[in-house]
Structures are given as C-alpha cells and as structure tokens.
Design an enzyme around this catalytic site. Structure first.
Site, PDB file in Angstrom:
ATOM      1  N   VAL A   1      36.264  42.900  41.425  1.00  0.00           N
ATOM      2  CA  VAL A   1      36.858  43.744  42.260  1.00  0.00           C
ATOM      3  C   VAL A   1      36.405  44.410  43.265  1.00  0.00           C
ATOM      4  O   VAL A   1      37.007  44.907  44.399  1.00  0.00           O
ATOM      5  CB  VAL A   1      37.881  44.496  41.431  1.00  0.00           C
ATOM      6  CG1 VAL A   1      38.815  43.633  40.296  1.00  0.00           C
ATOM      7  CG2 VAL A   1      37.255  45.494  40.790  1.00  0.00           C
TER       8      VAL A   1
ATOM      9  N   LYS B   1      40.410  42.344  29.366  1.00  0.00           N
ATOM     10  CA  LYS B   1      42.053  41.662  29.583  1.00  0.00           C
ATOM     11  C   LYS B   1      42.526  41.113  28.300  1.00  0.00           C
ATOM     12  O   LYS B   1      43.831  40.795  28.414  1.00  0.00           O
ATOM     13  CB  LYS B   1      41.955  40.853  30.697  1.00  0.00           C
ATOM     14  CG  LYS B   1      41.818  41.754  32.176  1.00  0.00           C
ATOM     15  CD  LYS B   1      41.456  40.610  33.212  1.00  0.00           C
ATOM     16  CE  LYS B   1      40.829  41.586  34.390  1.00  0.00           C
ATOM     17  NZ  LYS B   1      39.619  42.135  34.125  1.00  0.00           N
TER      18      LYS B   1
ATOM     19  N   SER C   1      34.062  37.671  26.124  1.00  0.00           N
ATOM     20  CA  SER C   1      35.338  37.797  26.421  1.00  0.00           C
ATOM     21  C   SER C   1      35.465  38.618  27.626  1.00  0.00           C
ATOM     22  O   SER C   1      34.775  38.898  28.220  1.00  0.00           O
ATOM     23  CB  SER C   1      36.173  38.092  25.082  1.00  0.00           C
ATOM     24  OG  SER C   1      37.547  38.044  25.110  1.00  0.00           O
TER      25      SER C   1
ATOM     26  N   GLU D   1      27.436  21.726  39.103  1.00  0.00           N
ATOM     27  CA  GLU D   1      26.165  21.133  39.328  1.00  0.00           C
ATOM     28  C   GLU D   1      25.267  22.169  40.337  1.00  0.00           C
ATOM     29  O   GLU D   1      24.143  22.440  40.093  1.00  0.00           O
ATOM     30  CB  GLU D   1      26.148  19.671  39.841  1.00  0.00           C
ATOM     31  CG  GLU D   1      26.591  19.654  41.029  1.00  0.00           C
ATOM     32  CD  GLU D   1      26.278  18.164  41.642  1.00  0.00           C
ATOM     33  OE1 GLU D   1      25.199  17.530  41.776  1.00  0.00           O
ATOM     34  OE2 GLU D   1      27.531  17.405  41.930  1.00  0.00           O
TER      35      GLU D   1
ATOM     36  N   ALA E   1      29.644  31.873  27.658  1.00  0.00           N
ATOM     37  CA  ALA E   1      30.242  32.482  28.702  1.00  0.00           C
ATOM     38  C   ALA E   1      31.093  31.561  29.541  1.00  0.00           C
ATOM     39  O   ALA E   1      31.789  32.250  30.717  1.00  0.00           O
ATOM     40  CB  ALA E   1      29.075  33.006  29.375  1.00  0.00           C
TER      41      ALA E   1
ATOM     42  N   VAL F   1      32.445  43.155  36.162  1.00  0.00           N
ATOM     43  CA  VAL F   1      31.141  43.344  36.184  1.00  0.00           C
ATOM     44  C   VAL F   1      30.580  43.369  37.732  1.00  0.00           C
ATOM     45  O   VAL F   1      31.075  42.337  38.382  1.00  0.00           O
ATOM     46  CB  VAL F   1      30.160  42.171  35.609  1.00  0.00           C
ATOM     47  CG1 VAL F   1      29.005  42.040  35.755  1.00  0.00           C
ATOM     48  CG2 VAL F   1      30.926  41.851  34.143  1.00  0.00           C
TER      49      VAL F   1
ATOM     50  N   GLY G   1      27.380  30.701  35.917  1.00  0.00           N
ATOM     51  CA  GLY G   1      28.237  31.875  36.467  1.00  0.00           C
ATOM     52  C   GLY G   1      27.586  32.991  36.625  1.00  0.00           C
ATOM     53  O   GLY G   1      26.295  33.117  36.067  1.00  0.00           O
TER      54      GLY G   1
END
Length: 181
Positions: free
Chosen positions: A177, A133, A130, A40, A87, A170, A15
């Site tokens: 966003v 939110k 975390s 993968e 994460a 981030v 990610g």
C-alpha cells in the site's frame, strides 16, 4: 538453528516474501534450498542472486504451479524437503474480487496440495505465510487465505507440524500500500 543443514523448499520463492525467506534460509545455513514458483523471471532473479552470494548452498530453481500435483510430486520425491515455507498465494485483494475461482484454486486447493505432499513425504515442519486479512475476512482473498489456514488446522496430527503466520502490509513488497499512497 532449525534451518542449519536442512533441505528447505520455498513456494512462491520469486515473490517479495518468498525471496526474502530464501535469503534468510541461506544466511541461516540451509544445506539445500528449492526455489519453487510460477514466474520464471522472478525465480531466475532470486536464483541468480543467491547462487552468486551463497555458492556453497545447493540451490534448485523449479518452475511449477502449486495446484498441479503432477508438477509438484517429482520435486518432493527428488529433494525430500525437511522444512517447507509456503508463501505462494494470490495476494492482491482487488484482483481476487475479479477472479474468485482462481483465488480458491490457488489459495485453498494449492495450499491443500502442498500440505498433502508434505505429509506424504514426511516433511517435519510447514510454515504457511497467511495474511492479516484472514482475520474476519471481508474480501475473497482474505476468505480464501482463512480457509487455507483452516485446511491446515483441520488436518489430523501426524508427523508434520503446520504453522500459519499472518503478515500485514509488508513494506517494499509487490503491491504494498505504500507504493499506492
């Protein structure tokens, strides 16, 4: 210095945040990094990038689901991580409104599974990523991330230290966003 020469395991390594943690761990001189994730293709890309840039670091790509102990335990057993960055999570607010059971499974049960293995295998430090939110949550995703934090905070103090850090949006991450705006 706490990364230098260490065996590090990063969940959600494919990610946006997980892959950056992998890069930072390499830059800080980790001896070994286990790149664990479900996707993968994403694991392939970060593994390929790091293998080329840091040939001196032992890198191990692992495709596994954090909610499946049978898939995870052999990884902890073989690699004996000293430090874990957790994460892996479902992070899209609107999607988790459609799939609350999956949010609970991954963000709560998966976090507890990772924590259990870290304690059982003597991991010294676990840093969980975390979200902002989780503060006064108003969504399924925020609530599941908050419960995940509480799962870690409620554990009896043993040899594993648990830290949760909250990130907001981030810039440049998947689903940021800024991309929407």
């Amino acid at each position: 210095n706490y990364l230098k020469g260490k065996r590090v395991l990063i969940t959600g390594a494919g990610g946006s945040i997980g892959s950056e943690l992998c890069r930072q761990a390499c830059q800080q001189g980790a001896a070994e990094i286990v790149l664990l994730g479900r996707g993968e293709n994403r694991i392939h890309w970060i593994y390929s990038e790091l293998r080329e840039a840091y040939p001196e670091i032992k890198l191990t790509p692992v495709i596994a689901n954090i909610t499946c102990r049978d898939a995870l335990e052999p990884v902890w057993c073989e690699h004996q991580p000293e430090l874990v960055f957790h994460a892996a999570a479902h992070k899209h607010v609107y999607l988790m409104e459609y799939a609350p059971c999956e949010a609970v499974r991954n963000n709560i049960t998966g976090t507890a599974m990772v924590a259990d293995l870290c304690e059982e295998y003597g991991v010294g430090l676990v840093v969980t990523i975390s979200t902002d939110k989780a503060a006064a949550p108003s969504s399924v995703m925020g609530a599941t991330k908050r419960v995940g934090e509480l799962v870690l905070l409620s554990r009896p103090r043993r040899n594993t230290d648990f830290i949760s850090v909250r990130f907001g949006n981030v810039i440049g991450s998947e689903g940021s966003v800024l991309q929407i705006f």
